[in-house]
Write a protein that holds these residues in place. Sequence first.
Motif, PDB file in Angstrom:
ATOM      1  N   MET A 139       1.065  -1.032   0.220  1.00 17.42           N
ATOM      2  CA  MET A 139       0.259   0.048  -0.275  1.00 17.42           C
ATOM      3  C   MET A 139      -0.091   0.774   0.373  1.00 17.42           C
ATOM      4  O   MET A 139       0.442   1.871  -0.381  1.00 17.42           O
ATOM      5  N   GLY A 140       1.830   0.789   0.074  1.00 21.21           N
ATOM      6  CA  GLY A 140       2.995   2.381  -0.219  1.00 21.21           C
ATOM      7  C   GLY A 140       3.370   3.345   1.336  1.00 21.21           C
ATOM      8  O   GLY A 140       3.209   3.049   1.965  1.00 21.21           O
ATOM      9  N   LYS A 141       4.162   4.233   0.809  1.00 19.12           N
ATOM     10  CA  LYS A 141       4.370   4.648   1.946  1.00 19.12           C
ATOM     11  C   LYS A 141       3.838   6.226   2.172  1.00 19.12           C
ATOM     12  O   LYS A 141       2.902   6.109   0.947  1.00 19.12           O
ATOM     13  N   SER A 142       3.250   6.255   3.298  1.00 21.44           N
ATOM     14  CA  SER A 142       2.533   7.657   4.003  1.00 21.44           C
ATOM     15  C   SER A 142       2.479   8.623   2.746  1.00 21.44           C
ATOM     16  O   SER A 142       0.935   9.054   2.804  1.00 21.44           O
ATOM     17  N   GLY A 143       3.508   9.146   3.014  1.00 22.55           N
ATOM     18  CA  GLY A 143       3.702  10.633   1.682  1.00 22.55           C
ATOM     19  C   GLY A 143       2.656   9.832   0.449  1.00 22.55           C
ATOM     20  O   GLY A 143       2.954  11.184  -0.603  1.00 22.55           O
ATOM     21  N   GLN A 144       2.676   8.421   0.323  1.00 20.55           N
ATOM     22  CA  GLN A 144       2.308   8.235  -1.482  1.00 20.55           C
ATOM     23  C   GLN A 144       1.531   7.876  -1.703  1.00 20.55           C
ATOM     24  O   GLN A 144       0.683   7.541  -2.715  1.00 20.55           O
ATOM     25  N   VAL A 145       0.319   8.315  -0.797  1.00 21.83           N
ATOM     26  CA  VAL A 145      -1.202   7.539  -0.539  1.00 21.83           C
ATOM     27  C   VAL A 145      -1.929   8.423  -1.624  1.00 21.83           C
ATOM     28  O   VAL A 145      -2.041   7.742  -2.834  1.00 21.83           O
ATOM     29  N   GLU A 146      -2.199   9.090  -1.950  1.00 22.61           N
ATOM     30  CA  GLU A 146      -2.521  10.163  -2.678  1.00 22.61           C
ATOM     31  C   GLU A 146      -2.543   9.678  -4.002  1.00 22.61           C
ATOM     32  O   GLU A 146      -3.049   9.468  -5.163  1.00 22.61           O
ATOM     33  N   GLN A 147      -1.197  10.088  -4.303  1.00 17.93           N
ATOM     34  CA  GLN A 147      -0.969   9.407  -5.705  1.00 17.93           C
ATOM     35  C   GLN A 147      -0.749   7.975  -5.990  1.00 17.93           C
ATOM     36  O   GLN A 147      -0.970   7.565  -7.098  1.00 17.93           O
ATOM     37  N   LEU A 148      -0.182   6.739  -4.937  1.00 19.15           N
ATOM     38  CA  LEU A 148      -0.385   5.916  -5.671  1.00 19.15           C
ATOM     39  C   LEU A 148      -2.429   5.525  -5.811  1.00 19.15           C
ATOM     40  O   LEU A 148      -2.369   4.799  -6.862  1.00 19.15           O
ATOM     41  N   ASP A 149      -3.324   5.773  -4.957  1.00 17.13           N
ATOM     42  CA  ASP A 149      -4.795   5.685  -5.391  1.00 17.13           C
ATOM     43  C   ASP A 149      -4.999   5.601  -6.458  1.00 17.13           C
ATOM     44  O   ASP A 149      -5.516   5.407  -7.331  1.00 17.13           O
ATOM     45  N   SER A 150      -4.374   7.192  -6.801  1.00 19.02           N
ATOM     46  CA  SER A 150      -4.914   7.963  -7.871  1.00 19.02           C
ATOM     47  C   SER A 150      -4.477   7.467  -9.051  1.00 19.02           C
ATOM     48  O   SER A 150      -5.640   7.234 -10.441  1.00 19.02           O
ATOM     49  N   TYR A 151      -3.095   6.538  -8.965  1.00 19.48           N
ATOM     50  CA  TYR A 151      -3.002   5.950 -10.485  1.00 19.48           C
ATOM     51  C   TYR A 151      -3.721   4.403 -10.333  1.00 19.48           C
ATOM     52  O   TYR A 151      -3.740   4.660 -11.530  1.00 19.48           O
ATOM     53  N   LEU A 152      -3.766   4.063  -9.617  1.00 18.51           N
ATOM     54  CA  LEU A 152      -4.328   2.294  -9.416  1.00 18.51           C
ATOM     55  C   LEU A 152      -5.985   3.106  -9.737  1.00 18.51           C
ATOM     56  O   LEU A 152      -6.793   1.793 -10.844  1.00 18.51           O
ATOM     57  N   VAL A 153      -6.116   4.128  -9.590  1.00 19.13           N
ATOM     58  CA  VAL A 153      -7.529   4.361 -10.730  1.00 19.13           C
ATOM     59  C   VAL A 153      -7.763   4.556 -11.388  1.00 19.13           C
ATOM     60  O   VAL A 153      -8.386   3.615 -12.715  1.00 19.13           O
ATOM     61  N   LYS A 154      -6.630   5.229 -12.388  1.00 18.78           N
ATOM     62  CA  LYS A 154      -6.714   5.552 -13.846  1.00 18.78           C
ATOM     63  C   LYS A 154      -6.657   4.480 -14.198  1.00 18.78           C
ATOM     64  O   LYS A 154      -6.845   3.833 -15.573  1.00 18.78           O
ATOM     65  N   ILE A 155      -5.550   2.907 -13.299  1.00 18.11           N
ATOM     66  CA  ILE A 155      -5.095   2.136 -14.508  1.00 18.11           C
ATOM     67  C   ILE A 155      -6.676   1.043 -14.539  1.00 18.11           C
ATOM     68  O   ILE A 155      -6.595   0.476 -15.527  1.00 18.11           O
ATOM     69  N   LEU A 156      -7.221   1.139 -13.707  1.00 18.39           N
ATOM     70  CA  LEU A 156      -8.881   0.055 -14.142  1.00 18.39           C
ATOM     71  C   LEU A 156      -9.802   0.991 -14.620  1.00 18.39           C
ATOM     72  O   LEU A 156     -10.333   0.379 -15.742  1.00 18.39           O
ATOM     73  N   GLU A 157      -9.511   2.460 -14.886  1.00 17.84           N
ATOM     74  CA  GLU A 157     -10.611   3.134 -15.558  1.00 17.84           C
ATOM     75  C   GLU A 157      -9.728   3.515 -17.583  1.00 17.84           C
ATOM     76  O   GLU A 157     -10.937   3.162 -18.061  1.00 17.84           O
ATOM     77  N   THR A 158      -8.878   3.376 -17.307  1.00 16.85           N
ATOM     78  CA  THR A 158      -8.088   3.097 -19.127  1.00 16.85           C
ATOM     79  C   THR A 158      -8.031   1.391 -19.338  1.00 16.85           C
ATOM     80  O   THR A 158      -7.796   1.350 -20.407  1.00 16.85           O
TER      81      THR A 158
END
Length: 458
Positions: A186-205
Motif C-alpha cells: 500500500m506504499g509509503k504514507s507520503g505517496q498514498v494519494e498519488q498511488l491510489d490515483s494511479y491505480l484508479v486510472k489503471i482500472l478506468e483506462t
Amino acid sequence: MEKRNERRVILFPLPLQGCINPMLQLAKILFSRGFSITIIHTSFNAPKSLDHPLFTFSQIEDGLSETQTKSRDVLLQLTLLNNNCEKPLREGLAKLIKPDSDSGTTEEMKISCLIDDSGWVFTQSVAESFNIPRLVLCAYKFTFFLGHLLVPQIRREGFLPLPDSEAEELVPVFPPLRKKDLVRIMGKSGQVEQLDSYLVKILETTKPASGIIVMSCEELDQDSLAESHKVFNFPIFPIGPSHIHDVPASSSSLFEPDQSCIPWLDKRETRSVLYVSLGSIVTLTESEFLEIACGLKNSDLAFLWVVRPGSVHGRDWIESLPLGFIESLEGKGKIVKWAPQLDILAHRATGSFLTHNGWNSTLESICEGVPMISLPFVWDQLLNARFISDVWRIGIHLEGRIERREIERAVRRLMVESEGDEIRERIKVLQDEVRRSVKRGGSSSRSLDELVDRISSF
C-alpha cells in the motif's frame, strides 16, 4: 517463420526492465505469427534496437531530466512519464499512420492494434482518437493485477493502522497475501494519494480496452482468471510464460551480462550452486548487503551473486565487503555486475535461486525447475513470494529477515537437507505443467491462437 501478412502491430513498453522483457518477447511471438512489428519507446531505458533487427523502432521523448532518470522512486517516474508522453506518442503514431513525403513514403500504414503496458494510463484515449484497437499487456501475475486494483478501496475501508496481532492474518480479498504484506504494497504514507490515483486510472483506462494479454498461464492463475469476468467484460489471453514459446531467442536486457558466469558454472557439480539476484530495481542498505554476504559465505556452499552497480546505498559496487572477503571464499563464490539469467537458471550446476520474486524471475525459475529462496521487497514481489512458499510450496520465504544466520539456514535447508529434495520434487511437477501449456494444444498455446485471431479481426 510465416510470411508477413502486411498487418502491423504497434507495441509501447513501459521503460522498466521487468516490463520491457515481456513486451519484446510478445513482439517476437507475434512476428513469428506473421505480423510486422513496430516498437515505440521512450528515450529513458530505450531497448537495444540492434538486438532486434526484424523490428522497426521509433523513439519518443519522455521529458525526464537526468536527475529523474536516476531516481529510485519508481512511482514518481511512472507519474512523470504518463504526464509527459501523451503528446509525443500521439505525434509518433500520426507519423507512422500517415508518413510525410519527406520520408520517401506516402502510403498509409495498416495498423492492426496498439499493445501497451497496463502502467500507461493515457493510451486508451490516444488509440481511440486514431480509431486503433488497444490491447493491454499485464506483466504481473494476474492475481496481483486484479488484487492491486482494490488497494484504494481497501484503504478507504479503514485497513490501516494495522494492529501487530493481525500481521500474520490472510487478506480475504487479496489471497494469499498476509496483512503485513499488504501494508508494504500500500506504499509509503507520503505517496498514498498519488498511488491510489494511479491505480484508479489503471482500472478506468483498462476497462474500455479490447482485451488483456497476460504473461501467465491457466496453470498458475486459474482462480484469478475465473474471477476476471467480475471486473472486465472483454477477452483475456493468458499466453505465458512468453520466454519459452518456440521463437528465436534474443536479449532484451538493459545491462550488459557478464558471460564469464557460464564457464564458471561449467566447473561446478550438478545442482551445487546458489544463484543470487535481486533484479533491476531493488536497492539494499550497506548493512543488508553485508548480512547477505556473510550468510552466503557461512553456508559454505558455492554461490553466484549478481550485485548491480549502485544497488547498495552510498556505494558504487562491492567496496563495502570486508578486506579479504573474496579471497576467503577460496573460489566458491563469484560476484558479477549482471548475469545472463536464463542461461544460469537452465544450467545443470544451478541448484536454487535467492530472488526478489519479480514475476519474470519467478516464471523463469519455475520453467527451469529451480527452487527459490524468497526475499521480496516491493509491489507484486510480495504476492509472488506467498505463492512460492504458501501455495505451490516450491521455496522458502525469508519473511523479510535479512540476517546472516537466517540466510545461511535457508540456503542449507534448500541445498543440503531433505526439505530441499521435497521442494525440488514439487517444482518439477509444476515445471512440467507450465511447460506443457505452451505446447500445441496446451492452455497458453490455445490462448495465443485466440489472440492472433483477435488481432487479425481488427
